[in-house]
Write an enzyme that holds these catalytic residues in place. Structure first.
Site, PDB file in Angstrom:
ATOM      1  N   ASP A 173      27.308  -8.767  -5.393  1.00 19.39           N
ATOM      2  CA  ASP A 173      25.946  -9.103  -5.822  1.00 19.39           C
ATOM      3  C   ASP A 173      25.938 -10.591  -6.149  1.00 19.39           C
ATOM      4  OD1 ASP A 173      23.474  -7.151  -7.027  1.00 19.39           O
ATOM      5  OD2 ASP A 173      23.483  -9.248  -7.709  1.00 19.39           O
ATOM      6  N   LEU A 175      16.694   8.265  -3.148  1.00 16.79           N
ATOM      7  CA  LEU A 175      17.229   8.518  -4.490  1.00 16.79           C
ATOM      8  C   LEU A 175      16.135   8.339  -5.540  1.00 16.79           C
ATOM      9  CD1 LEU A 175      20.442   6.302  -4.176  1.00 16.79           C
ATOM     10  CD2 LEU A 175      20.220   8.740  -3.652  1.00 16.79           C
ATOM     11  N   LYS A 235      10.738   6.780   5.775  1.00 15.28           N
ATOM     12  CA  LYS A 235      10.830   6.384   4.361  1.00 15.28           C
ATOM     13  C   LYS A 235       9.422   6.186   3.753  1.00 15.28           C
ATOM     14  CE  LYS A 235      12.117   4.469   0.497  1.00 15.28           C
ATOM     15  NZ  LYS A 235      13.049   4.845  -0.514  1.00 15.28           N
ATOM     16  N   CYS A 265       9.123   2.020  -6.547  1.00 21.48           N
ATOM     17  CA  CYS A 265       8.968   2.439  -5.144  1.00 21.48           C
ATOM     18  C   CYS A 265       7.544   2.826  -4.759  1.00 21.48           C
ATOM     19  CB  CYS A 265       9.895   3.610  -4.854  1.00 21.48           C
ATOM     20  SG  CYS A 265      11.608   3.127  -4.880  1.00 21.48           S
TER      21      CYS A 265
HETATM   22  C1  UDX Z   1      10.640   7.908  -5.868  1.00 14.88           C
HETATM   23  C2  UDX Z   1      10.990   8.992  -4.826  1.00 14.88           C
HETATM   24  O1  UDX Z   1      10.941  10.275  -5.462  1.00 14.88           O
HETATM   25  C3  UDX Z   1      12.348   8.730  -4.208  1.00 14.88           C
HETATM   26  O2  UDX Z   1      12.593   9.699  -3.190  1.00 14.88           O
HETATM   27  C4  UDX Z   1      12.347   7.318  -3.615  1.00 14.88           C
HETATM   28  O3  UDX Z   1      13.605   6.994  -3.067  1.00 14.88           O
HETATM   29  C5  UDX Z   1      12.003   6.294  -4.682  1.00 14.88           C
HETATM   30  O4  UDX Z   1      10.730   6.625  -5.267  1.00 14.88           O
HETATM   31  P1  UDX Z   1      11.273   7.408  -8.396  1.00 14.88           P
HETATM   32  O5  UDX Z   1      10.427   6.182  -8.286  1.00 14.88           O
HETATM   33  O6  UDX Z   1      12.592   7.309  -9.051  1.00 14.88           O
HETATM   34  O7  UDX Z   1      11.554   8.032  -6.942  1.00 14.88           O
HETATM   35  O8  UDX Z   1      10.422   8.450  -9.230  1.00 14.88           O
HETATM   36  P2  UDX Z   1       9.810   9.910  -9.075  1.00 14.88           P
HETATM   37  O9  UDX Z   1      10.587  10.838  -9.913  1.00 14.88           O
HETATM   38  O10 UDX Z   1       9.602  10.285  -7.669  1.00 14.88           O
HETATM   39  O11 UDX Z   1       8.397   9.659  -9.801  1.00 14.88           O
HETATM   40  C6  UDX Z   1       7.554   8.583  -9.390  1.00 14.88           C
HETATM   41  C7  UDX Z   1       6.362   8.464 -10.297  1.00 14.88           C
HETATM   42  O12 UDX Z   1       5.439   9.520 -10.072  1.00 14.88           O
HETATM   43  C8  UDX Z   1       6.661   8.491 -11.802  1.00 14.88           C
HETATM   44  O13 UDX Z   1       5.891   7.497 -12.434  1.00 14.88           O
HETATM   45  C9  UDX Z   1       6.233   9.873 -12.236  1.00 14.88           C
HETATM   46  O14 UDX Z   1       5.831   9.904 -13.588  1.00 14.88           O
HETATM   47  C10 UDX Z   1       5.054  10.128 -11.300  1.00 14.88           C
HETATM   48  N1  UDX Z   1       4.811  11.548 -11.032  1.00 14.88           N
HETATM   49  C11 UDX Z   1       5.724  12.303 -10.368  1.00 14.88           C
HETATM   50  C12 UDX Z   1       3.585  12.113 -11.410  1.00 14.88           C
HETATM   51  O15 UDX Z   1       2.730  11.447 -12.004  1.00 14.88           O
HETATM   52  N2  UDX Z   1       3.356  13.434 -11.113  1.00 14.88           N
HETATM   53  C13 UDX Z   1       4.254  14.211 -10.459  1.00 14.88           C
HETATM   54  O16 UDX Z   1       3.944  15.389 -10.224  1.00 14.88           O
HETATM   55  C14 UDX Z   1       5.479  13.631 -10.078  1.00 14.88           C
END
Ligand code: UDX
Length: 438
Positions: A30, A149, A200, A256
Site C-alpha cells: 500500500d 464482500l 458487479k 459501495c
Molecule cells: C454492499 C454489498 O452488499 C456488497 O456485496 C458489495 O461488495 C459492497 O456493497 P456493504 O456496503 O458492506 O456491502 O453493506 P450492506 O450490508 O450491503 O448494506 C448497504 C446499506 O444498505 C447499509 O447502509 C444498510 O443499512 C442498507 N440496507 C441494507 C437497508 O437500508 N435495508 C436493507 O434491507 C439492507
C-alpha cells in the site's frame, strides 16, 4: 501460488490475509505508510470481524508480508490482485486513477508474465480501455474479478461467497485466477471482462433498488396507516421476492451502493441509455434520510436549541465506516436548523470525521441521551437497540420523541414506557389502548 496484492483497504487486506490462510504466499503493498505499520503490528486500521487474528496467524506462519510500495523494486509473483479504491467523481462517474497507477506500478516491477485480477470496481468497458492504454506492450494479462464482500462480514464472505466471477479474454488467465479460490465452494461464472464489470454494478444496483422499493412501500404505509412489517412478512415468503434487503428505514449508505448506483446511471447516460429507474432509486434514497428531520419539525416547529441525540454514526452496524452514512446528513441538517446535536456510536472515531457541524460526541449513549428531547436511531447497533429503555425514558426530557430510523425497536414497549415513537411505515401506537394515536 505467489501473490501480490496492491491496495490494503477492506477488500485488499481481507484478500491478502484470506489467500495466505488458504496456503498462498502473499505480499501486500500500500502507498499509505500508516496502513502498512498498522497491519505489521497486527492492528488493521479498518474494523473487520476476524481480520486481525487472520493477519497475525498468517504473518506468524511466514506466508503473509506487508511492504510499503516504495520498498519493492522487483516482483517475481505470477498473480496480482488490484484492490485500490475507485471513488466517485463530481460527474457521477468513478475515478480510475488509482487502478491506473496500480497497473503501472505492477508493470514497472514485474520480472515475468503476471496475471492481474482487478477486484476494484471498474465501470463497464473500463477494463478493456485500461488494458489498451496501460498494458498493450507488457506481459501483464488483465482479468476482471469483482468482489461482493460486505463490510464487517468481509472475512466470512471471502470464504463463503455466493459466486466467483471471473472475466477474461484468455482461458489460461481465467484458470489461474480461479486457482486462487481452490477449495471454496461457490458457482464460478466465467465471462468476458466487460460482462464481469456489469455483473458487479447490476448486483449493487439491484440490491439498492430493493431497498428504495421497500422504502417507498413504507412511505405509502405511513400515509394510509398500514404496517410495512406486515407487508414484508406477507411478500417475502414468495421465493421470487425473498426476505433479504427489504428492511425499510433511512436508506443505504456506505462506500459501495451510493457510488456504484450513481456511476451506473452516469455510465448508462454516457453510452446513450437513459436508465430512468436508477434515478428514482437515488432520489428515494436521498429523501429517506431527511425523514427524521421532518418528523422533528412536525413536533417541535423550530428546532433552535432543541437537544437531539443521534444514536449511531456508522452507515451500518459492525463497522466504523461513515462514508455516505445517513447520520452525517442528518447531523448537518439538524445543526443547520439550530438543534443542539449530541452523537453516540460504539465504534466510530469522532476525530476522524471530516466535519462535525458543532455537534458533541459521547461514547456513552446515556450521556448523549441525558436531557435530550428527541432521539434518532440511525444505526441499529445491538448495544443501541438493547439500551435500557426505562432508564432512557428517565434521563430524556419531554416529549420523549424517539425516531426509529431502522424499524429496529419495539413500538408497543416504548409507547408503554411513555415515549412518543415514530418508525418508518409503522402504524402509530397509542399509549392508551383504543385511543387514537397522536
Ligand atoms: C454492499 C454489498 O452488499 C456488497 O456485496 C458489495 O461488495 C459492497 O456493497 P456493504 O456496503 O458492506 O456491502 O453493506 P450492506 O450490508 O450491503 O448494506 C448497504 C446499506 O444498505 C447499509 O447502509 C444498510 O443499512 C442498507 N440496507 C441494507 C437497508 O437500508 N435495508 C436493507 O434491507 C439492507
Amino acid at each position: 501460488m505467489n501473490v501480490i496484492v496492491v491496495g490494503l483497504g477492506y477488500v485488499g487486506s481481507v484478500a491478502a490475509a484470506a489467500l495466505a490462510e488458504a496456503g498462498h504466499r502473499v505480499l501486500g503493498v500500500d502507498k499509505e505508510p500508516r496502513v502498512i505499520e498498522a497491519l505489521r503490528d497486527g492492528r488493521p486500521l479498518i474494523h473487520e470481524e476476524g481480520l486481525a487474528e487472520l493477519v497475525a496467524r498468517c504473518m506468524a506462519a511466514g506466508r503473509l508480508e506487508f511492504l510499503h510500495t516504495s520498498e519493492v523494486d522487483r516482483l517475481d509473483q505470477e498473480t496480482g490482485l488490484v484492490c485500490v479504491g475507485t471513488p466517485g467523481l463530481p460527474t457521477g462517474g468513478p475515478d480510475l486513477s488509482q487502478v491506473r497507477e496500480a497497473l503501472r506500478w505492477l508493470k514497472a516491477r514485474a520480472t515475468g508474465p503476471l496475471v492481474v485480477a482487478v477486484k476494484s470496481t471498474v465501470p463497464p468497458g473500463g477494463g478493456l480501455h485500461l488494458m489498451r492504454q496501460e498494458l498493450s506492450d507488457s506481459r501483464l494479462e488483465y482479468v476482471a474479478n469483482p468482489e461482493f464482500l460486505r463490510e464487517g462480514r468481509a472475512v466470512h464472505d471471502w470464504f463463503y461467497p455466493d459466486r466467483i466471477v471471473i472475466g477474461a479474454r484468455d482461458r489460461k488467465a481465467s484458470e489461474q485466477v480461479a486457482a486462487l479460490y481452490e477449495g471454496i465452494e461457490a458457482p464460478r461464472v466465467f465471462t468476458d471482462i466487460t460482462s464481469a464489470e456489469v455483473i458487479k454494478y447490476a448486483a449493487n444496483a439491484f440490491l439498492a433498488t430493493k431497498i428504495s422499493f421497500i422504502n417507498e412501500i413504507a412511505n405509502l404505509c405511513d400515509k394510509i396507516g398500514a404496517s410495512v412489517d406486515d407487508v414484508v412478512a406477507g411478500i417475502s415468503p414468495d421465493p421470487r421476492i425473498g426476505p433479504l434487503f427489504l428492511r425499510p428505514g433511512l436508506g443505504y449508505g456506505g462506500s459501495c451502493f451510493p457510488k456504484d448506483v450513481r456511476a451506473l446511471d452516469f455510465i448508462s447516460l454516457v453510452n446513450g441509455h437513459n436508465f430512468e429507474l436508477l434515478r428514482s432509486v437515488i432520489s428515494v434514497n436521498n429523501r429517506q434520510r431527511i425523514l427524521p428531520v421532518h418528523a422533528l419539525r412536525e413536533v417541535f416547529g423550530s428546532l433552535v436549541g432543541v437537544p437531539v441525540a443521534l444514536l449511531g454514526l456508522a452507515f451500518k452496524p459492525g463497522t466504523n465506516d461513515v462514508r455516505e452514512s445517513p447520520a452525517l446528513e442528518i447531523m448537518r441538517l439538524l445543526a443547520e436548523q439550530g438543534a443542539e446535536v449530541r452523537v453516540t456510536d460504539p465504534m466510530v472515531r469522532w476525530d476522524d470525521l471530516p466535519e462535525t457541524w458543532g455537534a458533541r460526541f459521547h461514547r456513552d449513549p446515556m450521556e448523549a441521551l441525558a436531557g435530550a428531547r428527541a432521539a434518532i436511531l440511525v444505526t441499529e447497533w445491538p448495544q443501541l437497540v438493547g439500551l435500557e429503555w426505562p432508564r432512557v425514558r428517565e434521563v430524556m426530557e419531554e416529549p420523549h420523541l424517539l425516531f426509529d430510523g431502522r424499524n429496529a425497536l419495539d413500538p408497543g414497549l416504548l409507547v408503554s414506557l411513555g415515549f412518543r415513537y415514530r418508525g418508518v411505515g409503522r402504524p402509530r401506537v397509542s399509549s392508551v389502548e383504543g385511543q387514537a394515536p397522536s
